[in-house]
Design a protein around this motif. Structure first.
Motif, PDB file in Angstrom:
ATOM      1  N   ARG A  31      34.887  37.818  36.374  1.00  0.00           N
ATOM      2  CA  ARG A  31      35.692  37.807  37.005  1.00  0.00           C
ATOM      3  C   ARG A  31      36.089  39.051  38.189  1.00  0.00           C
ATOM      4  O   ARG A  31      35.704  38.825  39.023  1.00  0.00           O
ATOM      5  CB  ARG A  31      37.540  36.838  36.868  1.00  0.00           C
ATOM      6  CG  ARG A  31      36.723  35.253  36.124  1.00  0.00           C
ATOM      7  CD  ARG A  31      38.258  34.895  35.091  1.00  0.00           C
ATOM      8  NE  ARG A  31      38.444  33.592  35.231  1.00  0.00           N
ATOM      9  CZ  ARG A  31      38.984  33.587  33.702  1.00  0.00           C
ATOM     10  NH1 ARG A  31      39.481  33.413  33.749  1.00  0.00           N
ATOM     11  NH2 ARG A  31      39.167  31.807  33.863  1.00  0.00           N
ATOM     12  N   ASN A  41      35.210  29.038  31.477  1.00  0.00           N
ATOM     13  CA  ASN A  41      36.833  28.857  33.097  1.00  0.00           C
ATOM     14  C   ASN A  41      37.318  27.513  32.560  1.00  0.00           C
ATOM     15  O   ASN A  41      38.215  27.513  32.361  1.00  0.00           O
ATOM     16  CB  ASN A  41      35.848  28.918  33.755  1.00  0.00           C
ATOM     17  CG  ASN A  41      37.161  28.732  35.170  1.00  0.00           C
ATOM     18  OD1 ASN A  41      37.738  30.163  34.817  1.00  0.00           O
ATOM     19  ND2 ASN A  41      37.422  27.665  35.630  1.00  0.00           N
ATOM     20  N   ARG A  42      36.622  26.524  32.525  1.00  0.00           N
ATOM     21  CA  ARG A  42      37.001  25.218  32.040  1.00  0.00           C
ATOM     22  C   ARG A  42      37.998  24.993  30.805  1.00  0.00           C
ATOM     23  O   ARG A  42      39.397  25.338  31.043  1.00  0.00           O
ATOM     24  CB  ARG A  42      36.672  24.231  31.946  1.00  0.00           C
ATOM     25  CG  ARG A  42      36.995  23.111  31.094  1.00  0.00           C
ATOM     26  CD  ARG A  42      37.690  22.345  32.845  1.00  0.00           C
ATOM     27  NE  ARG A  42      36.646  21.652  33.666  1.00  0.00           N
ATOM     28  CZ  ARG A  42      37.231  21.451  34.632  1.00  0.00           C
ATOM     29  NH1 ARG A  42      38.557  20.189  34.852  1.00  0.00           N
ATOM     30  NH2 ARG A  42      36.966  21.363  36.365  1.00  0.00           N
ATOM     31  N   ASP A  90      38.616  28.299  29.373  1.00  0.00           N
ATOM     32  CA  ASP A  90      40.288  28.973  29.210  1.00  0.00           C
ATOM     33  C   ASP A  90      41.555  28.597  30.059  1.00  0.00           C
ATOM     34  O   ASP A  90      42.046  28.628  29.890  1.00  0.00           O
ATOM     35  CB  ASP A  90      39.337  30.111  30.302  1.00  0.00           C
ATOM     36  CG  ASP A  90      40.492  31.600  30.676  1.00  0.00           C
ATOM     37  OD1 ASP A  90      41.425  32.052  29.745  1.00  0.00           O
ATOM     38  OD2 ASP A  90      41.196  32.118  31.577  1.00  0.00           O
ATOM     39  N   LEU A  91      41.121  28.200  31.465  1.00  0.00           N
ATOM     40  CA  LEU A  91      42.317  26.885  32.163  1.00  0.00           C
ATOM     41  C   LEU A  91      42.974  26.256  31.447  1.00  0.00           C
ATOM     42  O   LEU A  91      44.488  26.047  31.195  1.00  0.00           O
ATOM     43  CB  LEU A  91      42.116  26.645  32.821  1.00  0.00           C
ATOM     44  CG  LEU A  91      41.249  27.695  34.149  1.00  0.00           C
ATOM     45  CD1 LEU A  91      40.563  27.159  35.421  1.00  0.00           C
ATOM     46  CD2 LEU A  91      41.918  28.748  34.440  1.00  0.00           C
ATOM     47  N   LEU A 147      34.551  36.472  30.646  1.00  0.00           N
ATOM     48  CA  LEU A 147      34.522  35.320  31.754  1.00  0.00           C
ATOM     49  C   LEU A 147      35.610  36.630  32.422  1.00  0.00           C
ATOM     50  O   LEU A 147      35.107  37.018  33.512  1.00  0.00           O
ATOM     51  CB  LEU A 147      35.821  34.415  30.851  1.00  0.00           C
ATOM     52  CG  LEU A 147      36.034  33.284  32.106  1.00  0.00           C
ATOM     53  CD1 LEU A 147      34.829  33.137  33.141  1.00  0.00           C
ATOM     54  CD2 LEU A 147      36.792  32.629  31.428  1.00  0.00           C
ATOM     55  N   GLU A 148      36.395  37.257  31.561  1.00  0.00           N
ATOM     56  CA  GLU A 148      36.948  38.433  32.485  1.00  0.00           C
ATOM     57  C   GLU A 148      36.903  39.486  32.886  1.00  0.00           C
ATOM     58  O   GLU A 148      36.480  39.657  34.213  1.00  0.00           O
ATOM     59  CB  GLU A 148      38.515  38.921  31.519  1.00  0.00           C
ATOM     60  CG  GLU A 148      39.510  38.607  31.385  1.00  0.00           C
ATOM     61  CD  GLU A 148      40.385  37.733  33.388  1.00  0.00           C
ATOM     62  OE1 GLU A 148      40.162  38.587  33.366  1.00  0.00           O
ATOM     63  OE2 GLU A 148      40.343  36.736  32.822  1.00  0.00           O
ATOM     64  N   TYR A 176      29.163  30.157  33.509  1.00  0.00           N
ATOM     65  CA  TYR A 176      30.936  30.136  34.392  1.00  0.00           C
ATOM     66  C   TYR A 176      31.790  29.560  34.154  1.00  0.00           C
ATOM     67  O   TYR A 176      32.974  29.378  34.153  1.00  0.00           O
ATOM     68  CB  TYR A 176      30.524  30.401  35.505  1.00  0.00           C
ATOM     69  CG  TYR A 176      31.559  31.463  36.185  1.00  0.00           C
ATOM     70  CD1 TYR A 176      32.520  32.725  36.290  1.00  0.00           C
ATOM     71  CD2 TYR A 176      32.488  30.799  37.402  1.00  0.00           C
ATOM     72  CE1 TYR A 176      33.845  33.228  36.498  1.00  0.00           C
ATOM     73  CE2 TYR A 176      33.682  31.473  36.903  1.00  0.00           C
ATOM     74  CZ  TYR A 176      34.487  32.006  37.355  1.00  0.00           C
ATOM     75  OH  TYR A 176      35.473  32.365  37.534  1.00  0.00           O
ATOM     76  N   LEU A 177      30.738  28.274  34.369  1.00  0.00           N
ATOM     77  CA  LEU A 177      32.190  27.223  34.537  1.00  0.00           C
ATOM     78  C   LEU A 177      32.630  26.020  33.633  1.00  0.00           C
ATOM     79  O   LEU A 177      33.812  25.806  33.207  1.00  0.00           O
ATOM     80  CB  LEU A 177      30.863  25.796  35.812  1.00  0.00           C
ATOM     81  CG  LEU A 177      31.065  25.558  37.055  1.00  0.00           C
ATOM     82  CD1 LEU A 177      30.507  24.885  37.310  1.00  0.00           C
ATOM     83  CD2 LEU A 177      32.219  25.833  37.575  1.00  0.00           C
TER      84      LEU A 177
END
Length: 161
Positions: free
Chosen positions: A97, A32-33, A35-36, A93-94, A28-29
């Motif tokens: 989330r 997420n990284r 993606d951001l 990921l979505e 996840y981390l």
């Protein structure tokens, strides 16, 4: 604090529906990284996450194997590898989330909007303080500040529970 940490871990593993218990923390981390912050090399990803490059390499391997992350050539240096979130990775990921947001919505269902905002503000502040503390040694608090906070000067504050 221990109860909070245990519940937070249970929540992290949680979610609702079929997505429940479906993505480990490291995955996840990393997703997420990416993606951001967008595509990046292993070293940049490791530095941004505060972990070793070998750890990122090990953690990203199953994400590449399952098609959640793509390895591509660096646009300026074809010898270097860049990690990029795939469409499948973004969709996954979505899903996670969304599941976690739904769980949080259910948990805070009886809260007012003001209570939710206060909780988010305080939790963000708490996380920032922990992050700052881990980034370097916390400056010693002068005895005078403790005295103004209701503690006699020269005494240690009670340990956090």
């Amino acid at each position: 604090m221990a109860v909070f940490a245990r519940r937070a871990e249970q929540t992290r593993l949680g979610g609702v529906g079929q997505v429940r218990n479906s993505m480990d923390r490291a995955a996840y981390l990393l997703l997420n990284r990416l993606d951001l912050e967008g595509p990046m090399g292993v070293k940049a990803l490791a530095a941004g996450m505060g972990i070793d490059s070998s750890t990122v390499t090990r953690q990203v391997a199953p994400l590449v194997d399952t098609g959640l992350v793509k390895r591509t050539s660096h646009p300026e240096d074809g010898r270097a590898v860049v990690l990029e979130l795939s469409v499948r990775g973004l969709n996954r990921l979505e899903e996670v989330r969304s599941s976690r947001r739904e769980l949080m919505s259910q948990v805070t269902d009886g809260w007012t909007e003001e209570e939710r905002e206060s909780f988010c503000t305080l939790l963000t502040r708490f996380n920032s303080a922990l992050s700052a503390r881990q980034s370097g040694p916390a400056p010693a608090e002068p005895a005078a500040n403790r005295a103004t906070a209701g503690e006699p000067a020269g005494t240690e504050p009670p340990p956090a529970s």
